[in-house]
Write an enzyme that holds these catalytic residues in place. Structure first.
Site, PDB file in Angstrom:
ATOM      1  N   HIS A 163       9.862  -7.131  -2.936  1.00 27.82           N
ATOM      2  CA  HIS A 163       9.892  -6.461  -1.630  1.00 27.82           C
ATOM      3  C   HIS A 163       9.147  -7.293  -0.582  1.00 27.82           C
ATOM      4  CE1 HIS A 163       9.624  -3.324   1.375  1.00 27.82           C
ATOM      5  NE2 HIS A 163       8.307  -3.456   1.379  1.00 27.82           N
ATOM      6  N   ARG A 187      18.495  -8.012  -2.411  1.00 35.61           N
ATOM      7  CA  ARG A 187      17.176  -8.584  -2.104  1.00 35.61           C
ATOM      8  C   ARG A 187      16.855  -9.440  -3.304  1.00 35.61           C
ATOM      9  NH1 ARG A 187      12.787  -4.424  -2.791  1.00 35.61           N
ATOM     10  NH2 ARG A 187      12.324  -5.588  -4.672  1.00 35.61           N
ATOM     11  N   TYR A 224       9.584  -3.365 -11.892  1.00 35.77           N
ATOM     12  CA  TYR A 224      10.478  -2.202 -11.787  1.00 35.77           C
ATOM     13  C   TYR A 224      11.958  -2.528 -11.912  1.00 35.77           C
ATOM     14  CZ  TYR A 224      10.158  -3.896  -6.930  1.00 35.77           C
ATOM     15  OH  TYR A 224      10.147  -4.682  -5.811  1.00 35.77           O
TER      16      TYR A 224
HETATM   17  C1  LIG Z   1       7.533   5.667   8.010  1.00 36.93           C
HETATM   18  C2  LIG Z   1       7.176   4.733   6.875  1.00 36.93           C
HETATM   19  N1  LIG Z   1       7.031   5.230   5.635  1.00 36.93           N
HETATM   20  C3  LIG Z   1       6.724   4.378   4.612  1.00 36.93           C
HETATM   21  C4  LIG Z   1       6.536   3.051   4.836  1.00 36.93           C
HETATM   22  C5  LIG Z   1       6.187   2.107   3.673  1.00 36.93           C
HETATM   23  N2  LIG Z   1       7.355   1.256   3.383  1.00 36.93           N
HETATM   24  C6  LIG Z   1       7.390  -0.013   3.794  1.00 36.93           C
HETATM   25  S1  LIG Z   1       8.811  -0.776   3.368  1.00 36.93           S
HETATM   26  C7  LIG Z   1       9.397   0.602   2.606  1.00 36.93           C
HETATM   27  C8  LIG Z   1      10.743   0.596   1.920  1.00 36.93           C
HETATM   28  C9  LIG Z   1      11.878   0.426   2.868  1.00 36.93           C
HETATM   29  O1  LIG Z   1      13.056   0.187   2.157  1.00 36.93           O
HETATM   30  P1  LIG Z   1      14.415  -0.135   2.884  1.00 36.93           P
HETATM   31  O2  LIG Z   1      14.557   0.747   4.080  1.00 36.93           O
HETATM   32  O3  LIG Z   1      15.475  -0.042   1.866  1.00 36.93           O
HETATM   33  O4  LIG Z   1      14.260  -1.610   3.434  1.00 36.93           O
HETATM   34  P2  LIG Z   1      13.993  -2.989   2.663  1.00 36.93           P
HETATM   35  O5  LIG Z   1      12.508  -3.137   2.533  1.00 36.93           O
HETATM   36  O6  LIG Z   1      14.686  -2.916   1.346  1.00 36.93           O
HETATM   37  O7  LIG Z   1      14.540  -4.037   3.542  1.00 36.93           O
HETATM   38  C10 LIG Z   1       8.467   1.634   2.691  1.00 36.93           C
HETATM   39  C11 LIG Z   1       8.676   2.971   2.109  1.00 36.93           C
HETATM   40  C12 LIG Z   1       6.679   2.579   6.159  1.00 36.93           C
HETATM   41  N3  LIG Z   1       6.552   1.286   6.461  1.00 36.93           N
HETATM   42  N4  LIG Z   1       7.016   3.438   7.147  1.00 36.93           N
END
Ligand SMILES: Cc1ncc(C[n+]2csc(CCOP(=O)(O)OP(=O)(O)O)c2C)c(N)n1
Length: 366
Positions: free
Chosen positions: A263, A259, A272
């Site tokens: 985020h 990435r 971070y």
């Molecule tokens: C069930 C749930 N818990 C927490 C969140 C908050 N949240 C949004 S994005 C994220 C991180 C996801 O990381 P990853 O699966 O590695 O995907 P990336 O964003 O890196 O593409 C979190 C914890 C959410 N959207 N849904």
């Protein structure tokens, strides 16, 4: 505080399937990718990069809402969907606009989505693209469900589901893999392991060395690949799709990628991680677009003037798509309550009434 992602890359490089090396050469003679497909890969990745850079600027100008950039993940997104048929299912997340576009969604719709418009979730009639999943990992179960339904109906469609490394710590990931293994559903699980779930680095959320190895627990084939190498992504997903179509069950693919930015536009990656080191390493070895460009140029398949001309055409097209999105009628407050259920439940109707009363008394909608 900042985690050194360089170690992550070093480890990842040792043990994944790679076809196209960072210096634009092929490791295996067996890639056998059609020249036209390679040109499509390049054009899709180029338009993705242009879209993403424009979207970030538009967010800073306040013309679209919060935006999740996918710069660095273009090889996973373009290479993963190119082997799909139009009868197959695609389950993207909030970061997979490149996958959606490559499979037929328009940039205008994708802009509308990021402008908070419900209509941005309308996908083309002739494609089975599910609106992006924001709750992490819920779409994996849906992709097992559609695949299982197709299998029961005797159809040879495949469900391709995208998710991130963070999703693999959710219960839904494990439930989905369990059901897929038990019912041998034609599901292709494509994890883009970009090393971070927002600010949490992979090694802090999981003791598993890889995500691919988790397939073993469910007796599902797990494959780890270089997700910045579009040839490796395309060939691996294509093989997994063909396997699923033949009734030989699901596959878990871990595509190690990057990435590039934060985020979303709502956070700052510098807080971070060592962003400078990541950008340097990325530019040197990991940029998927630069890698394919190098390969095509090494093989006399691409010239600077061709790329320049396509870039101009794509910019124009994306600008026009944004203009259309900006001129689209603004969403109304009521729309929020309209599509929760086919018919409004009394609870939804009550909430709508109360909210409209609140606005009528001068209350804010946000
Ligand atoms: C069930 C749930 N818990 C927490 C969140 C908050 N949240 C949004 S994005 C994220 C991180 C996801 O990381 P990853 O699966 O590695 O995907 P990336 O964003 O890196 O593409 C979190 C914890 C959410 N959207 N849904």
């Amino acid at each position: 505080m900042a985690v050194d992602l360089r170690n992550f890359y070093e480890e990842a490089r040792e043990e994944y399937y790679q076809v196209l090396t960072p210096d634009g050469k092929c490791r295996h003679d067996d890639h056998r990718i059609d020249k036209q497909v390679m040109m499509d890969m390049f054009k899709y990745m180029l338009t993705c990069r242009i879209f993403d850079e424009k979207a970030l600027i538009l967010q800073r100008q306040g013309r679209i809402g919060t935006y999740a950039s996918f710069k660095g993940q273009e090889a996973c997104q373009v290479g993963g969907v190119l082997p799909l048929r139009s009868t197959d299912w695609l389950f993207p997340t909030y970061r997979d606009h490149g996958a959606m576009y490559t499979h037929g969604q328009t940039w205008k719709q994708i802009f509308l989505y990021w402008m908070g418009h419900m209509d941005g979730s309308i996908t083309p009639e002739d494609k089975k693209i599910i609106p992006p999943a924001v709750p992490i990992a819920t779409q994996l179960l849906h992709a097992v469900g559609t695949a299982w339904a197709d299998k029961l109906d005797g159809k040879d469609n495949v469900s391709l589901v995208y998710f991130g490394d963070g999703a693999t710590s959710e219960g839904d990931f494990h439930e989905a893999l369990n059901f897929a293994g038990v019912y041998q559903t034609p599901t292709v699980f494509l994890c883009q392991n970009n090393g971070y779930a927002i600010s949490v680095p992979f090694e802090k959320q999981s003791a598993s060395k890889t995500i691919a190895q988790r397939g073993k627990a469910y007796d599902i084939e797990g494959i780890r690949i270089d997700g910045n190498d579009i040839f490796a992504v395309y060939l691996t997903v294509k093989r997994a799709i063909e396997k699923a179509r033949k009734g030989e069950g699901p596959t878990l693919i871990e595509a190690v990628t990057t990435r590039f930015g934060s985020h979303t536009t709502a956070d700052d990656a510098k807080k971070y991680r060592d962003q400078q080191a990541i950008e340097k390493e990325w530019a040197k070895n990991e940029d998927p677009l630069a890698r394919l460009r190098l390969y095509l140029k090494n093989n006399d398949l691409l010239t600077d003037s061709e790329e320049k001309q396509w870039t101009e055409e794509m910019r124009k097209e994306i600008d026009e798509q944004f203009k259309e999105a900006e001129n689209y009628p603004r969403p109304t407050v009521q729309q929020m309550f309209e599509h929760v259920y086919k018919e409004k439940t009394w609870t939804i109707a009550k909430q709508e009434k109360e909210f409209l009363q609140h606005l009528g008394k001068g209350g804010r909608s946000s």
